[in-house]
Design an enzyme around this catalytic site. Structure first.
Site, PDB file in Angstrom:
ATOM      1  N   GLY A 131      51.267  37.452  51.685  1.00 45.85           N
ATOM      2  CA  GLY A 131      49.916  37.770  51.222  1.00 45.85           C
ATOM      3  C   GLY A 131      49.767  39.211  50.759  1.00 45.85           C
TER       4      GLY A 131
ATOM      5  N   ASP B 217      55.917  35.558  38.617  1.00 41.07           N
ATOM      6  CA  ASP B 217      56.579  35.856  39.886  1.00 41.07           C
ATOM      7  C   ASP B 217      57.942  35.181  39.979  1.00 41.07           C
ATOM      8  OD1 ASP B 217      54.136  36.943  40.233  1.00 41.07           O
ATOM      9  OD2 ASP B 217      53.511  35.650  41.884  1.00 41.07           O
TER      10      ASP B 217
ATOM     11  N   GLY C 245      50.803  40.327  47.794  1.00 38.97           N
ATOM     12  CA  GLY C 245      50.802  40.423  46.335  1.00 38.97           C
ATOM     13  C   GLY C 245      52.166  40.809  45.786  1.00 38.97           C
TER      14      GLY C 245
ATOM     15  N   SER D 118      56.033  34.149  48.321  1.00 44.92           N
ATOM     16  CA  SER D 118      56.259  32.706  48.138  1.00 44.92           C
ATOM     17  C   SER D 118      57.253  32.431  47.014  1.00 44.92           C
ATOM     18  CB  SER D 118      54.960  31.935  47.924  1.00 44.92           C
ATOM     19  OG  SER D 118      54.052  32.647  47.168  1.00 44.92           O
TER      20      SER D 118
ATOM     21  N   THR E 219      47.670  37.827  33.045  1.00 45.26           N
ATOM     22  CA  THR E 219      47.935  37.506  31.639  1.00 45.26           C
ATOM     23  C   THR E 219      48.884  36.312  31.534  1.00 45.26           C
ATOM     24  OG1 THR E 219      49.687  39.151  31.737  1.00 45.26           O
ATOM     25  CG2 THR E 219      47.606  39.857  30.756  1.00 45.26           C
TER      26      THR E 219
HETATM   27  C1  GLA Z   1      49.956  35.930  41.137  1.00 44.92           C
HETATM   28  C2  GLA Z   1      50.526  34.764  40.350  1.00 44.92           C
HETATM   29  C3  GLA Z   1      51.124  35.214  39.012  1.00 44.92           C
HETATM   30  C4  GLA Z   1      50.147  36.108  38.252  1.00 44.92           C
HETATM   31  C5  GLA Z   1      49.564  37.206  39.166  1.00 44.92           C
HETATM   32  C6  GLA Z   1      48.495  38.007  38.491  1.00 44.92           C
HETATM   33  O1  GLA Z   1      50.989  36.774  41.551  1.00 44.92           O
HETATM   34  O2  GLA Z   1      51.531  34.110  41.077  1.00 44.92           O
HETATM   35  O3  GLA Z   1      51.480  34.094  38.245  1.00 44.92           O
HETATM   36  O4  GLA Z   1      49.133  35.360  37.646  1.00 44.92           O
HETATM   37  O5  GLA Z   1      49.028  36.667  40.352  1.00 44.92           O
HETATM   38  O6  GLA Z   1      49.030  38.741  37.439  1.00 44.92           O
END
Ligand code: GLA
Length: 360
Positions: A113, A163, A115, A119, A20
């Protein structure tokens, strides 16, 4: 003794509000115990020497050096550092401030990697350490925005701001309810007396590199907006969208984003009223939407989620982060998290041959 400056940034887990943020929408991340730690020792020249304790990927190096102002794209982890010095130098010069060369050492226990923003945690801890070392006036939100620009302009991943805002601002025990367009946020206390939150890494890593599925989703959202005649998917609600005409794929992508925005508001209300059943249900709806409409899940992640929600002590579970691998987040009844995680991981490892790990 040399003058050294150290800063850390925790990884994040997003509770709900996925894909989003680059649609001007809402997100709800919180921090995880794992973090990245950067130590900086300023130098008198323009040389930057960096070293990392992480195991290098094939073709990557653990150490790297370059001259400030001569940053070049390498398509390896050092691009996060090079992007940081390039953009922070430009930003600071405009304010009459400047950077010098430095030696930096990076340590992290956030799996890459997964999630969970390894980074962003690197960008934010490094930018904060540079701020301390060179007495720069940049604030935490500006640091988050610069972190996003490192990804967008230097690394080539068209990520949103979630993030970097989470890694820069979130603390344990509360979630950041962030409006990614206005960049305003509220801190929402998580009642960890009443529930356990678990984060399980599937062991299948993703990479948000240029040209990947992530950038493709973003392009699809932009295409949907063009056809709908709106600026951002934030500007339309699920009922309005239903009456619009869009090619099937674009309708699915847009439907995920607009229903997910609504779920973020519902989740905040559920947390505030202590309605954990409702929160868990929203987690599951979010997962189904990411799996079927946004198509960013993978079979292994679906297996983890299914194993979790089969357990009667689990309120809900979902893929967290960008997808195409990575981790899940689940909430369980208080005192049940460790047991659930252990059982789910054992079953998952047996079923898939991959190795999952419990992170929080
Ligand atoms: C990654 C991106 C974020 C966001 C998520 C999905 O983590 O860095 O900006 O878009 O995916 O919600």
């Amino acid at each position: 003794m040399k003058n050294t400056f150290a800063e850390k940034a925790h990884g994040r887990v997003n509770l709900i509000g996925e894909h989003t943020d680059y649609n001007g929408g809402w997100v709800l991340p919180t921090s995880i115990p794992q973090f990245t730690h950067v130590t900086i020792t300023p130098r008198a020249d323009k040389t930057v020497k960096i070293s990392s304790s992480a195991d290098p990927k094939k073709g990557d190096r653990r150490e790297f050096s370059y001259q400030l102002g001569a940053e070049k794209h390498t398509d390896t982890w050092v691009d996060y550092v090079q992007g940081a010095t390039k953009l922070l130098s430009e930003f600071s010069t405009a304010r009459g401030e400047s950077l010098q060369g430095f030696d930096a050492h990076i340590e992290s226990n956030i799996p890459e990697g997964s999630g969970l923003s390894s980074s962003a945690a690197l960008e934010i801890s490094l930018l904060k350490a540079l701020r301390s070392a060179f007495k720069l006036s940049i604030n935490d939100v500006e640091i988050a925005r610069l972190g996003q620009r490192i990804e967008n302009e230097f690394v080539g991943a068209r990520v949103g701001i979630m993030d970097q805002m989470a890694c820069s601002l979130a603390t344990a025990g509360e979630a950041i309810f962030l409006d990614t367009k206005a960049l305003t946020f509220e801190r929402i206390a998580l009642d960890l007396e009443e529930m356990d939150m678990i984060v399980i890494n599937s062991g299948i890593s993703h990479r948000l590199s240029a040209g990947g599925g992530y950038n493709q989703r973003r392009a699809e959202c932009e295409e949907a907006c063009k056809m709908l005649g709106i600026k951002e998917l934030r500007d339309i609600n699920p009922v309005e969208l239903k009456h619009k005409d869009l090619p099937q794929i674009l309708m699915k992508r847009a439907r995920h984003v607009v229903t997910e925005n609504a779920r973020v508001f519902d989740a905040v209300a559920a947390i505030r009223s202590g309605d954990l059943k409702r929160l868990g249900k929203l987690f599951v709806e979010s997962h189904v939407s990411m799996r079927d409409d946004y198509e960013v899940s993978i079979p292994e992640i679906d297996t983890l989620v299914d194993l979790c929600i089969k357990d009667p002590q689990v309120y809900g579970a979902r893929l967290t982060g960008g997808g195409f691998g990575g981790s899940i987040v689940a909430i369980t009844k208080k005192g049940e998290g460790q047991r659930v995680a252990k059982a789910v991981i054992a079953e998952y490892n047996k079923k898939t041959g991959s190795t999952a790990t419990l992170l929080a």
